[in-house]
Enzyme design. Structure first.
Site, PDB file in Angstrom:
ATOM      1  N   SER A  90       3.437  -9.952  -0.528  1.00 57.83           N
ATOM      2  CA  SER A  90       2.229  -9.458  -1.200  1.00 57.83           C
ATOM      3  C   SER A  90       1.530  -8.328  -0.426  1.00 57.83           C
ATOM      4  CB  SER A  90       1.247 -10.614  -1.398  1.00 57.83           C
ATOM      5  OG  SER A  90       0.987 -11.230  -0.148  1.00 57.83           O
ATOM      6  N   THR A 192      -3.733 -10.614  -0.330  1.00 59.60           N
ATOM      7  CA  THR A 192      -4.162  -9.402   0.379  1.00 59.60           C
ATOM      8  C   THR A 192      -4.454  -9.730   1.843  1.00 59.60           C
ATOM      9  OG1 THR A 192      -5.246  -8.667  -1.620  1.00 59.60           O
ATOM     10  CG2 THR A 192      -5.994  -7.660   0.433  1.00 59.60           C
ATOM     11  N   THR A 210      -2.597  -4.208   0.494  1.00 55.92           N
ATOM     12  CA  THR A 210      -1.900  -5.142  -0.406  1.00 55.92           C
ATOM     13  C   THR A 210      -0.911  -4.405  -1.301  1.00 55.92           C
ATOM     14  OG1 THR A 210      -2.290  -6.923  -2.010  1.00 55.92           O
ATOM     15  CG2 THR A 210      -3.552  -4.922  -2.308  1.00 55.92           C
ATOM     16  N   ARG A 220      -1.233  -0.303 -12.377  1.00 58.66           N
ATOM     17  CA  ARG A 220      -2.401  -1.166 -12.130  1.00 58.66           C
ATOM     18  C   ARG A 220      -2.856  -1.044 -10.668  1.00 58.66           C
ATOM     19  NH1 ARG A 220      -3.768  -5.690  -8.527  1.00 58.66           N
ATOM     20  NH2 ARG A 220      -5.224  -7.022  -9.633  1.00 58.66           N
ATOM     21  N   VAL A 221      -4.157  -0.924 -10.488  1.00 58.02           N
ATOM     22  CA  VAL A 221      -4.756  -0.932  -9.150  1.00 58.02           C
ATOM     23  C   VAL A 221      -5.812  -2.033  -9.138  1.00 58.02           C
ATOM     24  CG1 VAL A 221      -6.201   0.365  -7.547  1.00 58.02           C
ATOM     25  CG2 VAL A 221      -4.327   1.517  -8.727  1.00 58.02           C
ATOM     26  N   GLY A 222      -5.828  -2.825  -8.075  1.00 65.17           N
ATOM     27  CA  GLY A 222      -6.797  -3.914  -7.972  1.00 65.17           C
ATOM     28  C   GLY A 222      -8.008  -3.515  -7.147  1.00 65.17           C
ATOM     29  N   ASP A 223      -8.629  -4.515  -6.554  1.00 66.10           N
ATOM     30  CA  ASP A 223      -9.864  -4.300  -5.781  1.00 66.10           C
ATOM     31  C   ASP A 223      -9.622  -3.762  -4.374  1.00 66.10           C
ATOM     32  OD1 ASP A 223      -8.586  -6.857  -5.264  1.00 66.10           O
ATOM     33  OD2 ASP A 223     -10.278  -7.313  -3.962  1.00 66.10           O
ATOM     34  N   THR A 243     -10.049 -11.283  -1.377  1.00 64.19           N
ATOM     35  CA  THR A 243      -8.646 -11.526  -1.726  1.00 64.19           C
ATOM     36  C   THR A 243      -8.601 -12.248  -3.060  1.00 64.19           C
ATOM     37  OG1 THR A 243      -6.563 -12.486  -0.929  1.00 64.19           O
ATOM     38  CG2 THR A 243      -8.566 -13.733  -0.464  1.00 64.19           C
ATOM     39  N   GLY A 244      -7.456 -12.188  -3.710  1.00 65.65           N
ATOM     40  CA  GLY A 244      -7.336 -12.862  -4.997  1.00 65.65           C
ATOM     41  C   GLY A 244      -7.386 -11.883  -6.148  1.00 65.65           C
ATOM     42  N   GLY A 246      -8.013  -9.246  -8.275  1.00 66.98           N
ATOM     43  CA  GLY A 246      -8.813  -8.058  -8.020  1.00 66.98           C
ATOM     44  C   GLY A 246      -9.736  -7.666  -9.143  1.00 66.98           C
TER      45      GLY A 246
END
Ligand code: GLY
Length: 333
Positions: A90, A192, A210, A220-223, A243-244, A246
């Site tokens: 990850s 992350t 991450t 896709r882009v997360g937090d 974490t988790g 996003g």
């Protein structure tokens, strides 16, 4: 070195400056005093990171901090340690790909002066966190994305590496057979590495890196690479990382919220708890298959963590040694 007294003075000033009734000010102060990790003095240097791999990687940060190095170097080094481990699924180039088979990486870094840098949707580069630091230090920008981020990395001494690894490719091929090309949030596909540190000079920094959600949509882009979502540092107050899932962290500007709550007098743990509650109570998309965790460190070196559900762990390395801790959580199974 900043004294405990000057910190309390700052805290007192910022609490007093809020338009709160007297009783609310008292509640905030009590909450600050209720921190189970309050060592009653300044706890520095210290480095804390998300998940068991963070506990192992903290050694890299501690090696720098214990010799008087900066929090910025410590957080970068800790993050690089996990990125370099191609067995991690990850973080870094060993990670699971998106649903089309591409490993795309996100990272950001922030220092004690409010400087920050970020890369998103970056492919084939081993150390996104160091590219984020280069963005911070060598460009007038904060965020670089995709091909532009990769070109910038290559122009600044990074080289191209293959991805995915054979083992991640096999996992993806198995996933394709069993799933309907649909990205899914869950416990197993979001780890992350977020790391925050306080150095001997009392300066805070943070880093976050991450591969994001496994089998996510391409693009896709997360937090994690978003300042104020996956990471935020305010050197007067504290630092936080997330974490988790996003999407849920972005929705509440999670780490900015945690730091602002600490500014109001919340302990690190209670600030993280409030951010989790915000997601559970207000998000239109939150569900119990998701885990979202926050980890925070204040200017005194007090730390705390909370997650929406059981399972989030974090590593702490300070003068008393290196430990792995279970975060408190809100929802029972
Ligand atoms: N928190 C990592 C991600 O959602 O991408």
């Amino acid at each position: 070195m900043k004294s405990r007294r000057s910190f309390i003075k700052k805290l007192g000033l910022s609490v007093a400056a809020l338009p709160l009734a007297g009783s609310m000010v008292k509640a905030a102060t009590l909450e600050s005093n209720a921190d189970e990790n309050d060592q009653g003095g300044i706890n520095q240097p210290i480095v804390i990171s998300t998940w068991p791999f963070g506990k192992i990687a903290n050694q890299a940060g501690w090696d720098i901090l214990s010799k008087g190095g900066t929090a910025l170097d410590a957080v970068e080094s800790t993050a690089r340690f996990v990125e370099a481990d191609l067995s991690q699924k990850s973080v870094g180039l060993g990670a699971l790909p998106d649903r089309d088979g591409f490993v795309t990486l996100d990272a950001c870094i922030m220092d004690e002066k409010g400087n920050c840098g970020s890369v998103m949707f970056l492919e084939n580069i081993l150390h996104p966190i160091s590219v984020a630091r280069l963005v911070m230090e060598k460009t007038p920008h904060i965020q670089l994305v995709g091909e532009g981020a990769q070109q910038f990395a290559l122009n600044n001494g990074h080289t191209k590496h293959d991805a995915p690894t054979e083992s991640s490719k096999k996992s993806w091929e198995d996933w394709k057979k069993k799933n309907n090309y649909e990205p899914q949030h869950g416990l197993d596909n979001h780890d992350t590495i977020g790391v925050v540190a306080l150095d001997k000079n009392g300066n805070l920094s943070g880093a976050c890196t991450t591969s994001g959600l496994a089998y996510k949509m391409h693009g896709r882009v997360g937090d994690s690479p978003i300042i104020g979502a996956g990471l935020f540092v305010d050197n007067e107050v504290g630092a936080a990382t997330a974490t988790g899932t996003g999407e849920e962290v972005i929705r509440i500007c999670g780490t900015h919220l945690v730091v602002e709550l600490m500014r109001q007098g919340y302990s690190p743990a209670n600030a993280c708890k409030e951010a989790c509650n915000r997601i559970i109570k207000k998000s239109p998309k939150y569900n119990k298959d998701m885990i979202i965790g926050f980890l925070a460190l204040n200017k005194k070196g007090e730390y705390g963590a909370y997650s929406t559900k059981k399972g989030f762990q974090y590593g702490v390395y300070d003068n008393s040694g290196s430990v792995l801790k279970d975060a408190a959580f809100i929802e029972k199974e």
